[in-house]
Design a protein around this motif. Structure first.
Motif, PDB file in Angstrom:
ATOM      1  N   VAL A   1     -10.596  72.675  56.861  1.00 52.29           N
ATOM      2  CA  VAL A   1     -12.071  72.901  56.596  1.00 52.29           C
ATOM      3  C   VAL A   1     -12.682  72.246  55.122  1.00 52.29           C
ATOM      4  O   VAL A   1     -13.594  71.685  54.992  1.00 52.29           O
ATOM      5  CB  VAL A   1     -12.527  74.342  56.740  1.00 52.29           C
ATOM      6  CG1 VAL A   1     -13.976  74.410  56.410  1.00 52.29           C
ATOM      7  CG2 VAL A   1     -12.538  74.341  58.370  1.00 52.29           C
ATOM      8  N   GLN A   2     -11.849  72.688  54.153  1.00 52.61           N
ATOM      9  CA  GLN A   2     -12.122  72.453  52.810  1.00 52.61           C
ATOM     10  C   GLN A   2     -12.035  70.746  52.652  1.00 52.61           C
ATOM     11  O   GLN A   2     -12.866  70.464  51.879  1.00 52.61           O
ATOM     12  CB  GLN A   2     -11.212  72.921  51.801  1.00 52.61           C
ATOM     13  CG  GLN A   2     -11.365  72.865  50.313  1.00 52.61           C
ATOM     14  CD  GLN A   2     -12.895  73.279  50.081  1.00 52.61           C
ATOM     15  OE1 GLN A   2     -13.102  74.479  50.093  1.00 52.61           O
ATOM     16  NE2 GLN A   2     -13.802  72.806  49.483  1.00 52.61           N
ATOM     17  N   GLU A   3     -10.934  69.995  53.260  1.00 51.53           N
ATOM     18  CA  GLU A   3     -11.001  68.739  53.083  1.00 51.53           C
ATOM     19  C   GLU A   3     -12.210  67.993  53.504  1.00 51.53           C
ATOM     20  O   GLU A   3     -12.957  67.167  53.200  1.00 51.53           O
ATOM     21  CB  GLU A   3      -9.699  68.304  53.936  1.00 51.53           C
ATOM     22  CG  GLU A   3      -8.499  68.098  53.089  1.00 51.53           C
ATOM     23  CD  GLU A   3      -7.432  67.428  54.040  1.00 51.53           C
ATOM     24  OE1 GLU A   3      -7.262  66.256  54.031  1.00 51.53           O
ATOM     25  OE2 GLU A   3      -6.731  68.086  54.818  1.00 51.53           O
ATOM     26  N   THR A   4     -12.785  68.684  54.815  1.00 49.77           N
ATOM     27  CA  THR A   4     -13.857  68.201  55.627  1.00 49.77           C
ATOM     28  C   THR A   4     -15.278  68.336  54.480  1.00 49.77           C
ATOM     29  O   THR A   4     -15.986  67.589  54.492  1.00 49.77           O
ATOM     30  CB  THR A   4     -14.092  68.789  56.947  1.00 49.77           C
ATOM     31  OG1 THR A   4     -12.849  68.779  57.521  1.00 49.77           O
ATOM     32  CG2 THR A   4     -15.278  68.279  57.749  1.00 49.77           C
ATOM     33  N   ILE A   5     -15.077  69.630  54.017  1.00 46.34           N
ATOM     34  CA  ILE A   5     -16.474  69.898  52.869  1.00 46.34           C
ATOM     35  C   ILE A   5     -16.264  68.991  51.795  1.00 46.34           C
ATOM     36  O   ILE A   5     -17.303  68.154  51.616  1.00 46.34           O
ATOM     37  CB  ILE A   5     -16.139  71.368  52.617  1.00 46.34           C
ATOM     38  CG1 ILE A   5     -16.321  72.597  53.589  1.00 46.34           C
ATOM     39  CG2 ILE A   5     -16.812  71.408  51.040  1.00 46.34           C
ATOM     40  CD1 ILE A   5     -16.035  73.984  52.842  1.00 46.34           C
ATOM     41  N   ASP A   6     -15.154  68.549  51.384  1.00 46.64           N
ATOM     42  CA  ASP A   6     -14.967  67.470  50.454  1.00 46.64           C
ATOM     43  C   ASP A   6     -15.548  66.124  50.617  1.00 46.64           C
ATOM     44  O   ASP A   6     -16.453  65.344  50.053  1.00 46.64           O
ATOM     45  CB  ASP A   6     -13.413  67.478  49.682  1.00 46.64           C
ATOM     46  CG  ASP A   6     -13.130  68.762  49.351  1.00 46.64           C
ATOM     47  OD1 ASP A   6     -14.005  69.571  48.836  1.00 46.64           O
ATOM     48  OD2 ASP A   6     -11.827  68.968  49.117  1.00 46.64           O
TER      49      ASP A   6
ATOM     50  N   VAL B   1     -22.968  67.658  63.294  1.00 43.83           N
ATOM     51  CA  VAL B   1     -21.929  68.462  63.453  1.00 43.83           C
ATOM     52  C   VAL B   1     -20.655  67.509  63.135  1.00 43.83           C
ATOM     53  O   VAL B   1     -20.517  66.369  63.451  1.00 43.83           O
ATOM     54  CB  VAL B   1     -21.477  69.099  64.694  1.00 43.83           C
ATOM     55  CG1 VAL B   1     -20.065  69.568  64.807  1.00 43.83           C
ATOM     56  CG2 VAL B   1     -22.619  70.230  65.063  1.00 43.83           C
ATOM     57  N   VAL B   2     -19.865  67.912  62.119  1.00 46.28           N
ATOM     58  CA  VAL B   2     -18.641  67.131  61.647  1.00 46.28           C
ATOM     59  C   VAL B   2     -17.663  68.023  61.896  1.00 46.28           C
ATOM     60  O   VAL B   2     -17.565  69.253  61.578  1.00 46.28           O
ATOM     61  CB  VAL B   2     -18.610  67.094  60.038  1.00 46.28           C
ATOM     62  CG1 VAL B   2     -17.515  66.099  59.823  1.00 46.28           C
ATOM     63  CG2 VAL B   2     -19.862  66.031  59.761  1.00 46.28           C
ATOM     64  N   SER B   3     -16.297  67.589  62.777  1.00 52.38           N
ATOM     65  CA  SER B   3     -15.235  68.520  62.949  1.00 52.38           C
ATOM     66  C   SER B   3     -14.039  67.589  62.415  1.00 52.38           C
ATOM     67  O   SER B   3     -13.925  66.481  62.550  1.00 52.38           O
ATOM     68  CB  SER B   3     -15.184  68.646  64.459  1.00 52.38           C
ATOM     69  OG  SER B   3     -16.308  69.583  64.809  1.00 52.38           O
ATOM     70  N   PRO B   4     -12.978  68.519  61.999  1.00 51.14           N
ATOM     71  CA  PRO B   4     -11.865  67.640  61.621  1.00 51.14           C
ATOM     72  C   PRO B   4     -10.781  67.307  63.021  1.00 51.14           C
ATOM     73  O   PRO B   4     -10.927  68.353  63.833  1.00 51.14           O
ATOM     74  CB  PRO B   4     -11.031  68.577  60.730  1.00 51.14           C
ATOM     75  CG  PRO B   4     -11.765  69.963  61.090  1.00 51.14           C
ATOM     76  CD  PRO B   4     -12.946  69.668  61.322  1.00 51.14           C
ATOM     77  N   ALA B   5     -10.393  66.287  63.320  1.00 49.64           N
ATOM     78  CA  ALA B   5      -9.663  65.984  64.216  1.00 49.64           C
ATOM     79  C   ALA B   5      -8.262  66.647  63.989  1.00 49.64           C
ATOM     80  O   ALA B   5      -7.899  66.682  62.938  1.00 49.64           O
ATOM     81  CB  ALA B   5      -9.440  64.511  64.267  1.00 49.64           C
ATOM     82  N   MET B   6      -7.662  67.359  65.004  1.00 46.53           N
ATOM     83  CA  MET B   6      -7.867  67.000  66.372  1.00 46.53           C
ATOM     84  C   MET B   6      -8.378  68.395  66.908  1.00 46.53           C
ATOM     85  O   MET B   6      -9.362  68.349  67.569  1.00 46.53           O
ATOM     86  CB  MET B   6      -6.326  66.935  67.130  1.00 46.53           C
ATOM     87  CG  MET B   6      -5.951  65.528  67.411  1.00 46.53           C
ATOM     88  SD  MET B   6      -6.972  64.341  68.189  1.00 46.53           S
ATOM     89  CE  MET B   6      -7.092  65.036  69.960  1.00 46.53           C
ATOM     90  N   GLY B   7      -8.036  69.584  66.203  1.00 42.58           N
ATOM     91  CA  GLY B   7      -8.349  70.878  66.757  1.00 42.58           C
ATOM     92  C   GLY B   7      -9.809  70.939  66.896  1.00 42.58           C
ATOM     93  O   GLY B   7     -10.424  71.524  68.060  1.00 42.58           O
TER      94      GLY B   7
ATOM     95  N   LEU C   1     -23.251  70.605  59.611  1.00 44.33           N
ATOM     96  CA  LEU C   1     -22.541  71.840  60.105  1.00 44.33           C
ATOM     97  C   LEU C   1     -21.106  71.573  60.040  1.00 44.33           C
ATOM     98  O   LEU C   1     -20.716  70.475  61.143  1.00 44.33           O
ATOM     99  CB  LEU C   1     -23.193  72.565  61.192  1.00 44.33           C
ATOM    100  CG  LEU C   1     -22.293  73.538  62.141  1.00 44.33           C
ATOM    101  CD1 LEU C   1     -22.364  75.037  61.191  1.00 44.33           C
ATOM    102  CD2 LEU C   1     -22.949  73.691  63.338  1.00 44.33           C
ATOM    103  N   ILE C   2     -19.993  71.965  59.810  1.00 40.71           N
ATOM    104  CA  ILE C   2     -18.878  71.851  60.072  1.00 40.71           C
ATOM    105  C   ILE C   2     -18.350  72.764  60.967  1.00 40.71           C
ATOM    106  O   ILE C   2     -18.445  74.004  61.024  1.00 40.71           O
ATOM    107  CB  ILE C   2     -17.717  72.209  58.894  1.00 40.71           C
ATOM    108  CG1 ILE C   2     -18.322  70.685  57.773  1.00 40.71           C
ATOM    109  CG2 ILE C   2     -16.499  71.687  59.191  1.00 40.71           C
ATOM    110  CD1 ILE C   2     -17.687  71.056  56.397  1.00 40.71           C
ATOM    111  N   VAL C   3     -17.532  72.365  62.281  1.00 33.91           N
ATOM    112  CA  VAL C   3     -16.971  73.168  63.182  1.00 33.91           C
ATOM    113  C   VAL C   3     -15.447  72.960  63.342  1.00 33.91           C
ATOM    114  O   VAL C   3     -15.178  71.748  63.433  1.00 33.91           O
ATOM    115  CB  VAL C   3     -17.715  72.823  64.501  1.00 33.91           C
ATOM    116  CG1 VAL C   3     -17.312  73.642  65.844  1.00 33.91           C
ATOM    117  CG2 VAL C   3     -19.164  73.236  64.426  1.00 33.91           C
ATOM    118  N   GLU C   4     -14.726  74.061  63.358  1.00 31.04           N
ATOM    119  CA  GLU C   4     -13.328  73.939  63.531  1.00 31.04           C
ATOM    120  C   GLU C   4     -12.715  74.982  64.646  1.00 31.04           C
ATOM    121  O   GLU C   4     -13.566  75.969  64.964  1.00 31.04           O
ATOM    122  CB  GLU C   4     -12.592  74.349  62.148  1.00 31.04           C
ATOM    123  CG  GLU C   4     -11.147  74.351  62.300  1.00 31.04           C
ATOM    124  CD  GLU C   4     -10.243  72.967  62.381  1.00 31.04           C
ATOM    125  OE1 GLU C   4     -10.486  72.513  63.635  1.00 31.04           O
ATOM    126  OE2 GLU C   4      -9.727  72.511  61.539  1.00 31.04           O
TER     127      GLU C   4
END
Length: 188
Positions: free
Chosen positions: A123-128, A64-70, A111-114
């Motif tokens: 989310v798009q930045e994380t996908i990239d 799992v990859v999440s964008p910080a902070m949320g 899996l990206i979790v926000e």
């Protein structure tokens, strides 16, 4: 959990705010989801994380990859519920980046979790970032989809609550919002 139950959690915890808000995207809205208010309670984190994990388990993610902070708290809980690795991306010079020695292997099922998605920029930045590291994105999961499914990432997407929340450009505010001072409660 049903969408009504998720919405009630946000109301009960004071995480669903009403007023005049400036979103991270720069758009204005009458409603704001301050997920941190709900996610400070570990029983709620566990309940929401379990509900998201049930939806995404068939995807076979290994990370799992999440964008910080949320996305951090919810992403970590989804990973815990699935029994898989958790990493995050965070700001570096104003943009999200993979730091702290985190690596994504080629074809690693990710899996990206926000927490909340309105336009999907983070989310798009994380996908990239995942794709730049040649990882395979198997899905996107979020607590709240403020676009009611209008935002598309080209991969399976799951939410606990999908609703259309009006947003307005700063120069096109309705009179009631224009007459109300705006606040920016989210992260910058």
């Amino acid at each position: 959990m049903t969408e009504a139950e998720v919405l009630q959690v946000f109301r009960d915890t004071g995480a669903l705010l009403n007023g005049h808000f400036i979103l991270r995207s720069g758009s204005h809205s009458r409603q704001f989801f301050q997920c941190a208010q709900a996610l400070q309670q570990m029983p709620i984190v566990e309940k929401l994380g379990e509900a998201l994990a049930q939806k995404v388990r068939p995807l076979g993610a290994v990370t799992v990859v999440s964008p910080a902070m949320g996305g951090l708290v919810l992403g970590q809980e989804v990973a815990r519920q699935l029994g898989i690795r958790f990493i995050f991306v965070e700001k570096e010079e104003g943009k999200l980046a993979l730091r702290r020695g985190f690596k994504i292997a080629p074809d690693e099922k990710t899996l990206i979790v926000e927490d909340v998605v309105t336009k999907g920029g983070r989310v798009q930045e994380t996908i990239d970032i995942v794709r730049a590291n040649r990882g395979q994105i198997v899905g996107i999961a979020m607590a709240v989809d403020r676009s009611n499914g209008a935002v598309s990432f080209g991969v399976p997407t799951f939410s606990l609550l999908a609703m259309q929340v009006e947003t307005f450009e700063a120069n096109k505010l309705p009179p009631d919002l224009a007459a109300t001072p705006a606040v920016k409660p989210g992260s910058k």
